[in-house]
Design a protein around this motif. Structure first.
Motif, mmCIF file in Angstrom:
data_model
loop_
_atom_site.group_PDB
_atom_site.id
_atom_site.type_symbol
_atom_site.label_atom_id
_atom_site.label_comp_id
_atom_site.label_asym_id
_atom_site.label_seq_id
_atom_site.Cartn_x
_atom_site.Cartn_y
_atom_site.Cartn_z
ATOM 1 N N ARG A 7 0.838 -1.210 0.000
ATOM 2 C CA ARG A 7 0.000 0.000 0.000
ATOM 3 C C ARG A 7 0.870 1.256 0.000
ATOM 4 O O ARG A 7 0.546 2.252 -0.654
ATOM 5 C CB ARG A 7 -0.937 0.002 1.209
ATOM 6 N N LYS A 8 1.953 1.196 0.760
ATOM 7 C CA LYS A 8 2.864 2.344 0.840
ATOM 8 C C LYS A 8 3.478 2.634 -0.531
ATOM 9 O O LYS A 8 3.518 3.786 -0.985
ATOM 10 C CB LYS A 8 3.948 2.048 1.875
ATOM 11 N N MET A 9 3.967 1.591 -1.211
ATOM 12 C CA MET A 9 4.586 1.781 -2.523
ATOM 13 C C MET A 9 3.574 2.279 -3.556
ATOM 14 O O MET A 9 3.876 3.134 -4.386
ATOM 15 C CB MET A 9 5.216 0.469 -3.001
ATOM 16 N N ARG A 10 2.356 1.747 -3.488
ATOM 17 C CA ARG A 10 1.344 2.174 -4.445
ATOM 18 C C ARG A 10 0.889 3.612 -4.182
ATOM 19 O O ARG A 10 0.595 4.359 -5.114
ATOM 20 C CB ARG A 10 0.159 1.206 -4.410
ATOM 21 N N TYR A 11 0.859 3.999 -2.920
ATOM 22 C CA TYR A 11 0.500 5.378 -2.585
ATOM 23 C C TYR A 11 1.572 6.335 -3.110
ATOM 24 O O TYR A 11 1.246 7.376 -3.701
ATOM 25 C CB TYR A 11 0.343 5.521 -1.077
ATOM 26 N N LEU A 12 2.849 5.992 -2.923
ATOM 27 C CA LEU A 12 3.919 6.839 -3.427
ATOM 28 C C LEU A 12 3.851 6.957 -4.947
ATOM 29 O O LEU A 12 4.077 8.036 -5.507
ATOM 30 C CB LEU A 12 5.277 6.271 -3.011
ATOM 31 N N ASN A 13 3.524 5.864 -5.604
ATOM 32 C CA ASN A 13 3.411 5.906 -7.063
ATOM 33 C C ASN A 13 2.244 6.796 -7.490
ATOM 34 O O ASN A 13 2.338 7.529 -8.482
ATOM 35 C CB ASN A 13 3.223 4.495 -7.617
ATOM 36 N N GLN A 14 1.156 6.762 -6.737
ATOM 37 C CA GLN A 14 0.026 7.645 -7.032
ATOM 38 C C GLN A 14 0.425 9.110 -6.913
ATOM 39 O O GLN A 14 0.032 9.945 -7.735
ATOM 40 C CB GLN A 14 -1.137 7.354 -6.084
ATOM 41 N N LEU A 15 1.210 9.426 -5.877
ATOM 42 C CA LEU A 15 1.653 10.810 -5.693
ATOM 43 C C LEU A 15 2.532 11.267 -6.854
ATOM 44 O O LEU A 15 2.492 12.438 -7.257
ATOM 45 C CB LEU A 15 2.428 10.936 -4.380
ATOM 46 N N LEU A 69 9.325 14.861 -3.557
ATOM 47 C CA LEU A 69 8.843 13.739 -2.753
ATOM 48 C C LEU A 69 9.975 12.746 -2.539
ATOM 49 O O LEU A 69 10.625 12.307 -3.499
ATOM 50 C CB LEU A 69 7.681 13.062 -3.470
ATOM 51 N N ILE A 70 10.220 12.361 -1.281
ATOM 52 C CA ILE A 70 11.309 11.420 -1.003
ATOM 53 C C ILE A 70 10.848 10.182 -0.238
ATOM 54 O O ILE A 70 11.663 9.312 0.083
ATOM 55 C CB ILE A 70 12.459 12.103 -0.217
ATOM 56 N N GLY A 71 9.548 10.070 0.039
ATOM 57 C CA GLY A 71 9.057 8.881 0.729
ATOM 58 C C GLY A 71 7.803 9.186 1.523
ATOM 59 O O GLY A 71 7.217 10.265 1.407
ATOM 60 N N CYS A 72 7.398 8.219 2.326
ATOM 61 C CA CYS A 72 6.274 8.434 3.228
ATOM 62 C C CYS A 72 6.370 7.453 4.384
ATOM 63 O O CYS A 72 7.076 6.444 4.317
ATOM 64 C CB CYS A 72 4.932 8.288 2.505
ATOM 65 N N SER A 73 5.665 7.745 5.463
ATOM 66 C CA SER A 73 5.648 6.872 6.624
ATOM 67 C C SER A 73 4.703 5.700 6.352
ATOM 68 O O SER A 73 3.971 5.682 5.365
ATOM 69 C CB SER A 73 5.173 7.646 7.856
ATOM 70 N N ASP A 74 4.723 4.726 7.250
ATOM 71 C CA ASP A 74 3.806 3.596 7.110
ATOM 72 C C ASP A 74 2.348 4.042 7.204
ATOM 73 O O ASP A 74 1.450 3.356 6.730
ATOM 74 C CB ASP A 74 4.090 2.542 8.187
ATOM 75 N N ARG A 104 6.690 12.541 2.816
ATOM 76 C CA ARG A 104 7.907 13.242 3.208
ATOM 77 C C ARG A 104 8.485 13.940 1.991
ATOM 78 O O ARG A 104 8.652 13.336 0.927
ATOM 79 C CB ARG A 104 8.926 12.251 3.786
ATOM 80 N N PHE A 105 8.802 15.198 2.172
ATOM 81 C CA PHE A 105 9.339 16.009 1.086
ATOM 82 C C PHE A 105 10.683 16.608 1.504
ATOM 83 O O PHE A 105 10.959 16.776 2.690
ATOM 84 C CB PHE A 105 8.376 17.145 0.730
ATOM 85 N N ALA A 106 11.499 16.917 0.512
ATOM 86 C CA ALA A 106 12.745 17.649 0.746
ATOM 87 C C ALA A 106 12.636 18.992 0.029
ATOM 88 O O ALA A 106 12.134 19.066 -1.095
ATOM 89 C CB ALA A 106 13.945 16.858 0.233
ATOM 90 N N LEU A 107 13.108 20.044 0.683
ATOM 91 C CA LEU A 107 13.003 21.396 0.132
ATOM 92 C C LEU A 107 14.315 22.129 0.331
ATOM 93 O O LEU A 107 14.812 22.222 1.459
ATOM 94 C CB LEU A 107 11.862 22.150 0.824
ATOM 95 N N ASP A 108 14.890 22.604 -0.762
ATOM 96 C CA ASP A 108 16.142 23.355 -0.678
ATOM 97 C C ASP A 108 15.851 24.852 -0.685
ATOM 98 O O ASP A 108 15.243 25.377 -1.622
ATOM 99 C CB ASP A 108 17.075 23.003 -1.841
#
Length: 341
Positions: free
Chosen positions: A25-33, A95-100, A105-109
């Motif tokens: 579910r986590k991987m599919r959610y990240l792919n949706q994003l 976007l660099i990931g998400c929690s369970d 989670r995002f990274a911003l410079d």
């Protein structure tokens, strides 16, 4: 019988789904994003942010520990408002990931903004990634490394190589598009082989002139276009130390953000004990030599700060635990120790 089989199949499938559902579910959610721009923009309002300044991550020191703070979207927005910056800054994040629990989670410079104001406001400091990787918790190191690599890729791909026109980042940062040519660019990594060479009783470690004094590590080099991993290992060993690999085996891989997003492919290679005379390529290496079992044991114990001797020379020390070279050396040591029992 068919009905019984179908019921059993459904139960097995359901069990498998429950066992793997969190990860899947986590991987599919990240792919949706990555694929749904509006969903990703919505996620930016509820996600957490890792801040960077000119590719250096923001850390907070608490006692002797270095922490990597995750700021909420509201906290990030407050910082930007104090700097009189508008909402569009959040859209520069990747976007660099998400929690369970599916919190993105995002990274911003924020490299274009005043670093001192941000550091004072958040009571921390932007730290060079080469230092940060080795002082933060081991679970945070891969996230910082991948975040910096992705931010660096976007920084260096703002224009289309075909038309010279600006490219546009999608909200997730998983691609850039040149609307003039229709070309889509995706982040890429550079494959690098890192190899611990052994002659059966010793292992070979080397150092470059740019290394800290006393540090030795495994041989490494980029894969050439069209090469397999095996071919790259054999070529690098031949080029750098003049030895011919007889056999090799894969160990593991690790993302490494230097120089700009590398995939380190770690291998063990064996050379013949009768043909183990080193012929050094001085254009790439300062020194390469064989290490025996006792030297490896002592080198793994030695801290860099304790390697300098009274005469100004340095005793050998090896990369820290976070580096895959350390893993290769540990594996070789375990194998040698098992053979001597």
């Amino acid at each position: 019988m068919a009905a019984v089989y179908q019921a059993l199949h459904r139960r097995v499938s359901s069990l498998a789904c429950r066992l793997h559902s969190t990860y899947v579910r986590k991987m599919r959610y990240l792919n949706q994003l990555k694929e749904d721009d509006s969903l990703c923009r919505q996620a930016q309002t509820s996600g957490t942010f890792y801040l960077f300044h000119n590719l250096s991550p923001f850390l907070q020191k608490v006692g002797k520990k270095y922490l990597v703070p995750q700021l909420s979207a509201a906290e990030t927005r407050q910082i930007l408002e104090k700097l009189q910056e508008a909402e569009q800054w959040l859209e520069k994040s990747v976007l660099i990931g998400c929690s369970d629990e599916h919190r993105p989670r995002f990274a911003l410079d924020l490299g274009a903004l005043d670093k001192s104001v941000i550091e004072a406001e958040l009571q921390g400091s932007f730290t060079d990634l080469r230092k940060a990787l080795f002082v933060v918790d081991r679970k945070d190191s891969p996230l910082l490394a991948s975040a910096q690599s992705l931010l660096r890729w976007h920084e260096s791909h703002q224009y289309c190589s075909k038309t010279g026109q600006p490219t546009e980042k999608n909200p997730a940062g998983s691609k850039r598009v040149c609307h003039a040519s229709g070309v889509t660019y995706y982040p890429q990594v550079s494959p690098v082989v890192i190899t611990l060479v052994s002659d059966g009783s010793r292992c070979l470690l080397a150092r470059q002139p740019s290394f800290p004094p006393g540090m030795f590590t495994a041989l490494s080099g980029f894969c050439d276009m069209g090469e397999t991993v095996e071919e790259a290992v054999r070529r690098e060993v031949a080029e750098e130390v003049g030895l011919e690999v007889e056999s090799l085996r894969y160990s593991a891989s690790q993302h490494w953000p230097f120089p700009s997003g590398s995939l380190m492919i770690a291998c063990h290679a064996l050379v013949g004990a009768q043909r183990a005379e080193i012929s050094l390529d001085t254009l790439e290496l300062e020194e390469a030599r064989w290490f025996g079992l006792e030297e490896i044991v002592e080198g793994l114990k030695r801290e860099p700060s304790a390697s300098k001797q009274d005469d100004g020379s340095f005793l050998p020390w090896f990369p820290p635990k976070q580096a895959i070279a350390h893993q290769l050396i540990r594996e070789w040591l375990q194998q040698q120790s098992a053979q001597t029992v």
